[in-house]
Design a protein around this motif. Sequence first.
Motif, mmCIF file in Angstrom:
data_model
loop_
_atom_site.group_PDB
_atom_site.id
_atom_site.type_symbol
_atom_site.label_atom_id
_atom_site.label_comp_id
_atom_site.label_asym_id
_atom_site.label_seq_id
_atom_site.Cartn_x
_atom_site.Cartn_y
_atom_site.Cartn_z
ATOM 1 N N HIS A 181 45.169 38.095 30.707
ATOM 2 C CA HIS A 181 44.618 38.149 32.062
ATOM 3 C C HIS A 181 43.148 37.729 32.125
ATOM 4 O O HIS A 181 42.755 36.952 32.979
ATOM 5 C CB HIS A 181 44.822 39.540 32.670
ATOM 6 C CG HIS A 181 46.190 39.700 33.279
ATOM 7 N ND1 HIS A 181 47.335 39.532 32.545
ATOM 8 C CD2 HIS A 181 46.590 39.954 34.540
ATOM 9 C CE1 HIS A 181 48.385 39.695 33.353
ATOM 10 N NE2 HIS A 181 47.949 39.958 34.563
ATOM 11 N N SER A 230 50.020 29.499 35.933
ATOM 12 C CA SER A 230 50.544 30.854 36.107
ATOM 13 C C SER A 230 51.959 31.034 35.592
ATOM 14 O O SER A 230 52.633 30.071 35.228
ATOM 15 C CB SER A 230 50.488 31.319 37.571
ATOM 16 O OG SER A 230 51.662 30.931 38.264
ATOM 17 N N CYS A 282 46.375 33.505 32.238
ATOM 18 C CA CYS A 282 46.546 33.672 33.685
ATOM 19 C C CYS A 282 45.539 32.866 34.493
ATOM 20 O O CYS A 282 45.797 32.507 35.639
ATOM 21 C CB CYS A 282 46.404 35.140 34.045
ATOM 22 S SG CYS A 282 47.641 36.184 33.233
HETATM 23 S S1 SF4 Z 1 49.782 34.426 35.782
HETATM 24 FE FE1 SF4 Z 1 51.411 35.887 36.227
HETATM 25 S S2 SF4 Z 1 50.997 37.583 34.844
HETATM 26 FE FE2 SF4 Z 1 49.135 36.390 34.998
HETATM 27 S S3 SF4 Z 1 47.927 37.303 36.651
HETATM 28 FE FE3 SF4 Z 1 49.134 35.644 37.542
HETATM 29 S S4 SF4 Z 1 50.963 36.657 38.272
HETATM 30 FE FE4 SF4 Z 1 50.042 38.059 36.829
#
Ligand code: SF4
Lengths: 173, 412
Positions: free
Chosen positions: B65, B296, B355
């Motif tokens: 994240h 993502s 992310c």
């Molecule tokens: S890429 Fe997926 S797991 Fe990562 S923050 Fe965005 S929604 Fe959440």
Amino acid sequence: MDVLKGKVWKFGDDISTDLIIPGKYKFKTIDLDELSKHAMEGADPQFALKISKGDIIVAGKNFGCGSSREQAPLVIKHAGISAVVAKSFARIFYRNSFNIGLPLVECPDLYNNVDTGDVVEIQLSEGRVSSRGKTFYFKPIPGFLMTILQDGGLVEHFKKRGSFIWEGPTRSQ
Amino acid sequence: MGMTLAEKIISRKIGRVPSPGEIVVLPIDAAMAQDGTAPLMIKSFEGMGAKKVWDGSKAVFVIDHISPSSNEGSSALHKMMRDFAKKFGVTLYDVGEGICHQLLPEKGHVYPGGIVVGADSHTCTHGAFAAFSTGIGSTDMAAVFASGKLWFKVPETLRINISGKMPKNVMSKDAILYAIGEVGADGATYMSVEFTGDAVKAMSVDSRMAMTNMAVEMGGKTGLIASDGVTRQYLEGRIKVPFLEISADPGAHYSDTLEIEAGKLEPMLSCPHQVDNVKAVSELEGLQVDQVFIGSCTNGRLEDLEVAARVLRCKKVKARTIVMPASRETYLAALEKGIIEELVRSGCAVGVPGCGPCVGGHHGVPSPGDVVVSTTNRNFKGRMGCADSSIYLASPLTAAYCALNGKITVPE
Ligand code: SF4
């Protein structure tokens, strides 16, 4: 814990966890004193400053939708809110709240009979909430969630019992 | 009476037919926490006084994240995860490996019939492999790490049946955005969302995952797709258990069915600030776009990058465009195919697998007033870190066209 009485703060539908505690804060610390200053910030920037201990949030449908962040119910509880009454809750938020010891009540009927500043009284085990002299009923909280709540959340529950209430003999393989 | 896919998977674990609404306890086959949720999980685990993790090969941490970390606070939380993983033998995927929901299937943690929980709401993604897979919070996850089991309410099922052939400028993302517009942000709360139909059968694993990923945006507990030859081809060589084809029974009972004619779909946008505020791209054509994000756990896979590169090849973007591959494997495959080079040459900023700007935690934060077109799954106010920007969710194809023209454009 069974009877909760407090002043209402009213919100609308679809209050997401991003509004309850914006992502930019939750990745930097797990210090609840710090995080709670931002409780509900996305929906009402002054919220944490305005509320008093024991106050109750009343909201529309799908409260707590969005991410799985447990910081959301945690900051609400830590800021001093004693319960959330909503038309409905998002699933993960529902589980998380009981796990951290924040009672949730699903009572769609209350919504149009209450406003910010009113005082409501909730009887958890009997499944009723009263406001402005009227009483509204809700489906009582399932027994095992009530046990977790009464133990003070899942951490205290396990510490106290050494196992989880759902363990024990089941027909699982 | 026949069983839905969710009931079928659960029945295999409990040895009988489950009924919707009942509480069952299931053994967990994979449990994941990421850097936004693992620190609280660790706190709860320690608070409980738990002594060991039930199975370190099934317990997974992913640092995705805020990755790489942008600040001391996050770095300290990452260290907390690394220390815990080392102490308890938890499998750790560190900075640069990729997004949790891409890594779990890639690294063989997900398989048909498995029970997967993740301390991340988009854990429903793994239903694309016929695994019963759902998001939970940190304290629930601590209980799983300690005991290897968790309680679940057996869900009712909403079926989304997509039949026919999709138009060339329509991707699976458009189908799921359309479905969310129809069902609403809470229309499938507590339910399993099962995707069926020949259009779904014809989809790649990447396309299927983009749909199951967003089941939670209609309130769903999981998004499920029957496992078949396509699933097998992806999973074989990755998983350590025998591959199973699992599908719903013909006479299964669905609470509701949404029928979608693929041929009638058009490119869609989810407009600020609710995911179910869905409109056709054509309705907003011409709106100026400041930033585009392609990446993502919804749309950062190889297929998505490939689509974007095809549009941008030998041209220059007019909007600030950020691209993040979903994983190291995706990144490498895209490098080998020349996709990354094309994207970089066309002016995209290509970053570390993770992310990225999706969650507004560390970089790619829009400016106040910015219009952002993003291939992610949420457009809530403030989601990308700036409450005064507007986020439109789109397919990678639409996003690439918007990047190219600097305004909202219907893809060809
Ligand atoms: S890429 Fe997926 S797991 Fe990562 S923050 Fe965005 S929604 Fe959440």
